[in-house]
Design a protein around this motif. Sequence first.
Motif, PDB file in Angstrom:
ATOM      1  N   HIS A 224       0.818  -1.221   0.000  1.00 12.56           N
ATOM      2  CA  HIS A 224       0.000   0.000   0.000  1.00 12.56           C
ATOM      3  C   HIS A 224       0.851   1.271   0.000  1.00 12.56           C
ATOM      4  O   HIS A 224       0.619   2.182  -0.808  1.00 12.56           O
ATOM      5  CB  HIS A 224      -0.938   0.017   1.210  1.00 12.56           C
ATOM      6  N   TYR A 225       1.818   1.356   0.905  1.00 11.76           N
ATOM      7  CA  TYR A 225       2.608   2.581   1.001  1.00 11.76           C
ATOM      8  C   TYR A 225       3.456   2.799  -0.245  1.00 11.76           C
ATOM      9  O   TYR A 225       3.473   3.900  -0.819  1.00 11.76           O
ATOM     10  CB  TYR A 225       3.488   2.555   2.250  1.00 11.76           C
ATOM     11  N   PHE A 226       4.161   1.762  -0.685  1.00 12.52           N
ATOM     12  CA  PHE A 226       5.020   1.928  -1.862  1.00 12.52           C
ATOM     13  C   PHE A 226       4.210   2.254  -3.115  1.00 12.52           C
ATOM     14  O   PHE A 226       4.623   3.058  -3.947  1.00 12.52           O
ATOM     15  CB  PHE A 226       5.870   0.675  -2.080  1.00 12.52           C
ATOM     16  N   ARG A 227       3.037   1.643  -3.266  1.00  9.09           N
ATOM     17  CA  ARG A 227       2.204   1.968  -4.431  1.00  9.09           C
ATOM     18  C   ARG A 227       1.664   3.397  -4.344  1.00  9.09           C
ATOM     19  O   ARG A 227       1.494   4.061  -5.369  1.00  9.09           O
ATOM     20  CB  ARG A 227       1.071   0.955  -4.579  1.00  9.09           C
ATOM     21  N   THR A 228       1.423   3.865  -3.133  1.00  6.32           N
ATOM     22  CA  THR A 228       0.987   5.246  -2.958  1.00  6.32           C
ATOM     23  C   THR A 228       2.094   6.217  -3.346  1.00  6.32           C
ATOM     24  O   THR A 228       1.854   7.222  -4.039  1.00  6.32           O
ATOM     25  CB  THR A 228       0.563   5.494  -1.493  1.00  6.32           C
ATOM     26  N   VAL A 229       3.328   5.940  -2.907  1.00  4.96           N
ATOM     27  CA  VAL A 229       4.471   6.786  -3.264  1.00  4.96           C
ATOM     28  C   VAL A 229       4.667   6.798  -4.781  1.00  4.96           C
ATOM     29  O   VAL A 229       4.840   7.861  -5.395  1.00  4.96           O
ATOM     30  CB  VAL A 229       5.752   6.304  -2.561  1.00  4.96           C
ATOM     31  N   ASN A 230       4.631   5.620  -5.401  1.00  4.31           N
ATOM     32  CA  ASN A 230       4.801   5.542  -6.854  1.00  4.31           C
ATOM     33  C   ASN A 230       3.666   6.243  -7.592  1.00  4.31           C
ATOM     34  O   ASN A 230       3.875   6.862  -8.644  1.00  4.31           O
ATOM     35  CB  ASN A 230       4.896   4.079  -7.292  1.00  4.31           C
ATOM     36  N   ASN A 231       2.471   6.145  -7.036  1.00  5.49           N
ATOM     37  CA  ASN A 231       1.309   6.778  -7.662  1.00  5.49           C
ATOM     38  C   ASN A 231       1.433   8.302  -7.691  1.00  5.49           C
ATOM     39  O   ASN A 231       0.955   8.962  -8.624  1.00  5.49           O
ATOM     40  CB  ASN A 231       0.037   6.387  -6.922  1.00  5.49           C
ATOM     41  N   SER A 232       2.082   8.859  -6.668  1.00  7.76           N
ATOM     42  CA  SER A 232       2.204  10.317  -6.571  1.00  7.76           C
ATOM     43  C   SER A 232       2.994  10.913  -7.734  1.00  7.76           C
ATOM     44  O   SER A 232       2.893  12.110  -8.015  1.00  7.76           O
ATOM     45  CB  SER A 232       2.865  10.706  -5.242  1.00  7.76           C
ATOM     46  N   LYS A 233       3.785  10.099  -8.439  1.00  7.48           N
ATOM     47  CA  LYS A 233       4.586  10.571  -9.573  1.00  7.48           C
ATOM     48  C   LYS A 233       3.850  10.483 -10.902  1.00  7.48           C
ATOM     49  O   LYS A 233       4.349  10.966 -11.921  1.00  7.48           O
ATOM     50  CB  LYS A 233       5.871   9.737  -9.673  1.00  7.48           C
ATOM     51  N   GLN A 234       2.681   9.841 -10.886  1.00  4.65           N
ATOM     52  CA  GLN A 234       1.996   9.527 -12.136  1.00  4.65           C
ATOM     53  C   GLN A 234       1.045  10.651 -12.572  1.00  4.65           C
ATOM     54  O   GLN A 234       0.569  11.428 -11.755  1.00  4.65           O
ATOM     55  CB  GLN A 234       1.200   8.225 -11.979  1.00  4.65           C
ATOM     56  N   PRO A 235       0.761  10.722 -13.878  1.00  2.00           N
ATOM     57  CA  PRO A 235      -0.199  11.722 -14.369  1.00  2.00           C
ATOM     58  C   PRO A 235      -1.622  11.461 -13.885  1.00  2.00           C
ATOM     59  O   PRO A 235      -2.484  12.320 -14.034  1.00  2.00           O
ATOM     60  CB  PRO A 235      -0.091  11.602 -15.894  1.00  2.00           C
ATOM     61  N   TRP A 236      -1.875  10.287 -13.318  1.00  2.00           N
ATOM     62  CA  TRP A 236      -3.198   9.956 -12.770  1.00  2.00           C
ATOM     63  C   TRP A 236      -3.199  10.002 -11.241  1.00  2.00           C
ATOM     64  O   TRP A 236      -3.918   9.265 -10.582  1.00  2.00           O
ATOM     65  CB  TRP A 236      -3.655   8.572 -13.248  1.00  2.00           C
ATOM     66  N   ASN A 237      -2.383  10.899 -10.664  1.00  2.50           N
ATOM     67  CA  ASN A 237      -2.241  10.933  -9.202  1.00  2.50           C
ATOM     68  C   ASN A 237      -3.372  11.672  -8.493  1.00  2.50           C
ATOM     69  O   ASN A 237      -3.302  11.888  -7.280  1.00  2.50           O
ATOM     70  CB  ASN A 237      -0.889  11.536  -8.811  1.00  2.50           C
ATOM     71  N   ASN A 238      -4.408  12.067  -9.218  1.00  8.69           N
ATOM     72  CA  ASN A 238      -5.589  12.658  -8.588  1.00  8.69           C
ATOM     73  C   ASN A 238      -6.835  12.195  -9.341  1.00  8.69           C
ATOM     74  O   ASN A 238      -6.731  11.497 -10.362  1.00  8.69           O
ATOM     75  CB  ASN A 238      -5.497  14.189  -8.561  1.00  8.69           C
ATOM     76  N   SER A 239      -7.999  12.568  -8.836  1.00 10.04           N
ATOM     77  CA  SER A 239      -9.246  12.069  -9.428  1.00 10.04           C
ATOM     78  C   SER A 239      -9.427  12.532 -10.864  1.00 10.04           C
ATOM     79  O   SER A 239      -9.920  11.774 -11.707  1.00 10.04           O
ATOM     80  CB  SER A 239     -10.437  12.502  -8.576  1.00 10.04           C
ATOM     81  N   ASN A 240      -9.015  13.745 -11.153  1.00  7.50           N
ATOM     82  CA  ASN A 240      -9.135  14.234 -12.531  1.00  7.50           C
ATOM     83  C   ASN A 240      -8.260  13.426 -13.480  1.00  7.50           C
ATOM     84  O   ASN A 240      -8.666  13.116 -14.607  1.00  7.50           O
ATOM     85  CB  ASN A 240      -8.760  15.715 -12.615  1.00  7.50           C
ATOM     86  N   GLY A 241      -7.053  13.084 -13.022  1.00  7.13           N
ATOM     87  CA  GLY A 241      -6.152  12.275 -13.837  1.00  7.13           C
ATOM     88  C   GLY A 241      -6.697  10.874 -14.067  1.00  7.13           C
ATOM     89  O   GLY A 241      -6.573  10.325 -15.166  1.00  7.13           O
ATOM     90  N   ARG A 242      -7.301  10.303 -13.057  1.00  2.00           N
ATOM     91  CA  ARG A 242      -7.873   8.956 -13.197  1.00  2.00           C
ATOM     92  C   ARG A 242      -9.016   8.966 -14.222  1.00  2.00           C
ATOM     93  O   ARG A 242      -9.174   8.026 -15.000  1.00  2.00           O
ATOM     94  CB  ARG A 242      -8.347   8.424 -11.850  1.00  2.00           C
ATOM     95  N   ILE A 243      -9.805  10.039 -14.196  1.00  2.00           N
ATOM     96  CA  ILE A 243     -10.884  10.163 -15.177  1.00  2.00           C
ATOM     97  C   ILE A 243     -10.310  10.380 -16.572  1.00  2.00           C
ATOM     98  O   ILE A 243     -10.740   9.743 -17.554  1.00  2.00           O
ATOM     99  CB  ILE A 243     -11.823  11.324 -14.789  1.00  2.00           C
ATOM    100  N   LYS A 244      -9.342  11.263 -16.686  1.00  2.00           N
ATOM    101  CA  LYS A 244      -8.743  11.579 -17.986  1.00  2.00           C
ATOM    102  C   LYS A 244      -8.174  10.342 -18.658  1.00  2.00           C
ATOM    103  O   LYS A 244      -8.358  10.133 -19.872  1.00  2.00           O
ATOM    104  CB  LYS A 244      -7.643  12.629 -17.808  1.00  2.00           C
ATOM    105  N   TYR A 245      -7.473   9.510 -17.890  1.00  2.00           N
ATOM    106  CA  TYR A 245      -6.827   8.326 -18.463  1.00  2.00           C
ATOM    107  C   TYR A 245      -7.681   7.071 -18.343  1.00  2.00           C
ATOM    108  O   TYR A 245      -7.210   5.962 -18.623  1.00  2.00           O
ATOM    109  CB  TYR A 245      -5.452   8.117 -17.809  1.00  2.00           C
ATOM    110  N   ARG A 246      -8.927   7.241 -17.909  1.00  2.00           N
ATOM    111  CA  ARG A 246      -9.923   6.157 -17.883  1.00  2.00           C
ATOM    112  C   ARG A 246      -9.428   4.952 -17.068  1.00  2.00           C
ATOM    113  O   ARG A 246      -9.545   3.804 -17.501  1.00  2.00           O
ATOM    114  CB  ARG A 246     -10.301   5.714 -19.306  1.00  2.00           C
ATOM    115  N   LEU A 247      -8.883   5.224 -15.901  1.00  2.00           N
ATOM    116  CA  LEU A 247      -8.373   4.137 -15.063  1.00  2.00           C
ATOM    117  C   LEU A 247      -9.520   3.335 -14.460  1.00  2.00           C
ATOM    118  O   LEU A 247     -10.526   3.886 -14.022  1.00  2.00           O
ATOM    119  CB  LEU A 247      -7.506   4.686 -13.926  1.00  2.00           C
TER     120      LEU A 247
END
Length: 328
Positions: free
Chosen positions: A143-166
Motif C-alpha cells: 500500500h505505502y510503496f504503491r501510494t508513493v509511486n502513484n504520486s509521480k503519475q499523471p493519474w495521481n488525482n481524481s481528474n487524472g484517473r478520469i482523464k486516463y480512464r483508469l
Amino acid sequence: MKPSNLQKEKDTFFKSNFMYNPKFEYAKSPLPSASAQNSHASNRFLQVAIGIIQNTLQKYKNYEHYEKATGGNLLSTKQIHQQARKYMEAEGCQGEIAVNLTEDVVSQASMGTVKRQPTMTINVSMAREQWLQGTLRHEIGTHYFRTVNNSKQPWNNSNGRIKYRLKPANPTEEGLATIHSLIFHPDPDLCRVALLYYTIYQASLMSFSELFEHLKIFIKDPEARWYYCVRAKRGLTDTSQPGCCTKDQVYLEGVLHILRHRHTIDFKLLMAMGKVSYVDINRLKKIAVIGNPRIPQFLKDRNRYMMRLEKIMQVNKLTDASLRTLVD
C-alpha cells in the motif's frame, strides 16, 4: 467504521448468551454504501471460499489450532516496534512512517496519514510472531510503496484517473497486498480472507446473533467469531436485520484475479505504476513515470516470487482450470 460503543455492545452480547443483536453507534455517520441495510454481497466465489476453509480445518483440526499454528504467539509492543523498524530499514524507508499501536481498531492493521505523516496503525491484540512480517509487507511493501509511486503519475488525482480512464484500484490493490502478506509464510493459507468473504455473504442474509451461531460450523471460539461478525456488520446500526459491509470481500476476489493472471502480469511494473488495476498495465505503461520506483525487496527476484505464487496455489488447492471458470 468502528462502532464507538463496540465494547459496551460486546459485553451485552456475551452476557445475553449470544442472543442479543448489537445496536452500533458511530462517531461519524457511516458512508451510505456501508450502512445500507441490505447491501448486495457477492456469492461469486462462495464455493471457492468454502473449499479453502474446509481444506484449512482438515489440516489443522479446528480454527483455533490453525490460528495458533500459523500465527504463533502474540508479540509485545517492544517486539512489534523492533520488527517494524527492522523492516523499514531493510526497505530503505526508515524515518518516513510513524507506527501507532492500539487495540482501538477492527482490522489487523491499516496504512494512512495523520497530520501529513504516513502512519501505520497496528492492532496489538492481533500482532502475532508469524503474521507481523506479512502485515508489514501488506501495509508498507504494497500500500505505502504503491501510494508513493502513484504520486509521480499523471493519474495521481481524481481528474487524472478520469482523464486516463483508469479502472478502480480494487480488487487489484487489496488482492496484491493479501498475496504479499502470505507470500513467504511457511503455509500461505487463504483461510482468513475466505472466512471474511463467506461471513459477509451470510451476514447479508442473517442478523448478528444468527450469523454468530451459524459461524460455529467453522469457528468454536466466541472471541474469534465476534471478530468476524463485527467485520461483516460494521457500518450498520441495527444488526437484528440482514445486512453487511461488503468491503472485505475484495481481499479474496483480488487474490483470485491476480493468481488467475499471474503469468501475464508484470508485477514490478504493477508496483511502479502506482494505484492501477492489473488490467490497465499494458494500456498505460507508455505514459507512466517509471524512473526510480519504490519496489519492495521481496519482489526483486522474479523467479522466487513466481515460485511462491505457485505455493499459494498448491496450499489452497487452486488450479488454473478452476480459476479460468471463475475469472475472465
